[in-house]
Write an enzyme that holds these catalytic residues in place. Structure first.
Site, PDB file in Angstrom:
ATOM      1  N   TYR A 187      -3.015  33.281  40.458  1.00  0.00           N
ATOM      2  CA  TYR A 187      -3.635  33.308  41.783  1.00  0.00           C
ATOM      3  C   TYR A 187      -2.628  33.841  42.816  1.00  0.00           C
ATOM      4  O   TYR A 187      -1.414  33.868  42.572  1.00  0.00           O
ATOM      5  CB  TYR A 187      -4.099  31.892  42.147  1.00  0.00           C
ATOM      6  CG  TYR A 187      -4.783  31.775  43.472  1.00  0.00           C
ATOM      7  CD1 TYR A 187      -6.000  32.399  43.717  1.00  0.00           C
ATOM      8  CD2 TYR A 187      -4.214  31.026  44.507  1.00  0.00           C
ATOM      9  CE1 TYR A 187      -6.636  32.286  44.949  1.00  0.00           C
ATOM     10  CE2 TYR A 187      -4.836  30.908  45.728  1.00  0.00           C
ATOM     11  CZ  TYR A 187      -6.044  31.548  45.950  1.00  0.00           C
ATOM     12  OH  TYR A 187      -6.662  31.437  47.175  1.00  0.00           O
ATOM     13  N   THR A 189      -1.096  32.813  45.316  1.00  0.00           N
ATOM     14  CA  THR A 189       0.035  32.000  45.770  1.00  0.00           C
ATOM     15  C   THR A 189       1.039  31.674  44.670  1.00  0.00           C
ATOM     16  O   THR A 189       2.059  31.037  44.942  1.00  0.00           O
ATOM     17  CB  THR A 189      -0.471  30.673  46.350  1.00  0.00           C
ATOM     18  OG1 THR A 189      -1.182  29.958  45.323  1.00  0.00           O
ATOM     19  CG2 THR A 189      -1.382  30.892  47.538  1.00  0.00           C
ATOM     20  N   LYS A 190       0.770  32.096  43.447  1.00  0.00           N
ATOM     21  CA  LYS A 190       1.604  31.663  42.321  1.00  0.00           C
ATOM     22  C   LYS A 190       2.879  32.498  42.193  1.00  0.00           C
ATOM     23  O   LYS A 190       3.009  33.570  42.775  1.00  0.00           O
ATOM     24  CB  LYS A 190       0.802  31.740  41.013  1.00  0.00           C
ATOM     25  CG  LYS A 190      -0.411  30.812  40.997  1.00  0.00           C
ATOM     26  CD  LYS A 190      -0.021  29.358  41.169  1.00  0.00           C
ATOM     27  CE  LYS A 190      -1.144  28.376  40.900  1.00  0.00           C
ATOM     28  NZ  LYS A 190      -2.212  28.400  41.886  1.00  0.00           N
ATOM     29  N   ASN A 191       3.828  32.001  41.398  1.00  0.00           N
ATOM     30  CA  ASN A 191       5.106  32.694  41.202  1.00  0.00           C
ATOM     31  C   ASN A 191       4.896  34.089  40.627  1.00  0.00           C
ATOM     32  O   ASN A 191       5.619  35.022  40.951  1.00  0.00           O
ATOM     33  CB  ASN A 191       6.010  31.889  40.270  1.00  0.00           C
ATOM     34  CG  ASN A 191       6.399  30.549  40.840  1.00  0.00           C
ATOM     35  OD1 ASN A 191       5.608  29.888  41.488  1.00  0.00           O
ATOM     36  ND2 ASN A 191       7.632  30.128  40.599  1.00  0.00           N
TER      37      ASN A 191
END
Length: 392
Positions: A187, A189-191
């Site tokens: 997603y 916002t993920k790393n």
């Protein structure tokens, strides 16, 4: 009187890390004509499996899809119970309901926020078929203890690694030689981010094959290239499936992000170090404990207030940070307090007291690779300013 100076502009809680490489990769994917699942998706699946150390990877459109497919492919359904944590996002338990099984919550370790293996064992019954631990915030659950429970009781292990692309346990990345299935989120916002997206990795060939078929409407394997010169227009619907597959524009982004992971993580940890130095000796704040055998991916930076040492609540603390132009969040509102689960199961907050207390005192601070040292220091100073203003 505080000498803290509020910044003029709003600081986002999270932002993606976009370089020209991502822009170029997406442009190349668009120009290639492969906009749906195609060669870039297949290549990403190969690379990601190699990266984490698993035999098989199925690229999908979300971690939710991966979680659903893992349970479906294992044959878990009505009459079965699946144990997970109440300190998680809704998809972890929702997907258990989606296959017709019953989610059973086990409380957490309050030092880490992770599901407690001792609490898991208390919840195992003759109906239990699987355990779904969450690698919360990027900290690995106790896989040694949970794996032993799975072996002892013959249970399927499906790991929720939405926060854990760079998480390590006993020196190896999550997903290395998995016992069951491991489910990832890509997603925004993920790393590792590609807007929307996810993956299921496993060492079980049958599980991978079934998940792959189910991810494309239940169409027979190889159906993605049926319009190519070497493909065939014939296909079979092996069983009613879902539209869950990853597609090539996502995969183009994901491949570049995977290649840039080391640099992005290095910059994340520069911010983490500023936070840790600022907060470690502040009695009004409680830091998340990291066990010695874990490497935290720092997808989230978890901070808990000590309510009895402040004159304001957690919610008021968040409002104070917002007044200082800082975007923050909470991970998570305990799932057993959500109305859908209260109505269905009659849960009360005190049914899982540790998860509830954690949820009610937690604040997630800005944490992303483009945050930078200056902004991280501003956040740290703002938190300390609020503490100084409202400490008892």
């Amino acid at each position: 009187m505080s000498d803290f100076k509020v910044r003029d502009d709003w600081m986002s809680f999270c932002l993606p890390d976009i370089s020209e490489a991502e822009v170029d990769a997406v442009g190349a994917a668009i120009r290639s004509g492969w906009w749906a699942k195609g060669p870039r998706t297949i290549e990403f699946e190969k690379r990601f499996a190699e990266y984490v150390g698993a035999k098989y990877c199925v690229g999908v459109n979300s971690c939710t899809a991966a979680q659903h497919l893992a349970l479906l492919a294992k044959g878990i359904g009505p009459g079965d119970e699946v144990i997970t944590t109440p300190l998680t996002f809704a998809s972890t338990a929702n997907t258990i309901l989606h296959v017709g099984a019953t989610p059973v919550f086990a409380d957490i370790d309050p030092d880490t926020g992770l599901i407690d293996p001792k609490e898991i064992e208390k919840k195992i019954t003759g109906k239990t078929r699987a355990i779904v631990p969450v690698h919360y915030s990027g900290l690995a659950a106790d896989l040694d203890a949970i794996g032993k429970l799975c072996d002892s009781y013959g249970l399927f292990l499906s790991e929720d690694a939405a926060h854990a692309v760079e998480t390590r346990y006993n020196g190896e990345l999550i997903g290395h030689q998995p016992k069951g299935a491991v489910c990832y989120s890509f997603y925004a916002t993920k790393n590792l981010a590609c807007g929307e997206g996810g993956a299921l990795v496993t060492n079980n060939e049958e599980l991978a094959a079934k998940a792959r078929v189910l991810s494309t409407h239940g169409m027979s394997a190889g159906s993605w290239n049926r319009y190519g010169k070497g493909g065939s227009w014939r296909y079979d619907i092996e069983e009613p499936g879902y539209k869950y597959n990853m597609f090539d524009i996502q995969a183009a982004l994901a491949q570049v992000q995977l290649a840039r992971m080391d640099d992005m993580q290095r910059r994340r940890f520069e911010a983490v170090e500023i936070y840790e130095q600022a907060f470690r000796d502040v009695p009004q704040l409680r830091l998340q404990k990291t066990p010695e055998n874990c490497h935290h991916s720092r997808h989230l930076y978890i901070l808990r207030i000590v309510p009895e040492m402040l004159t304001i609540s957690r919610d008021q603390f968040i409002e104070e940070l917002k007044m200082r132009n800082i975007g923050v969040s909470v991970h998570f509102i305990a799932l057993h307090t959500m109305s859908a689960y209260v109505k269905r199961y009659g849960f009360k907050p005190e049914d899982f007291p540790k998860a509830y207390a954690f949820s009610e005192s937690e604040i997630s601070l800005p944490m992303y690779s483009t945050l930078g040292k200056e902004k991280a220091q501003y956040v740290a100073d703002a938190v300390l300013d609020v503490v100084a203003k409202y400490k008892k």
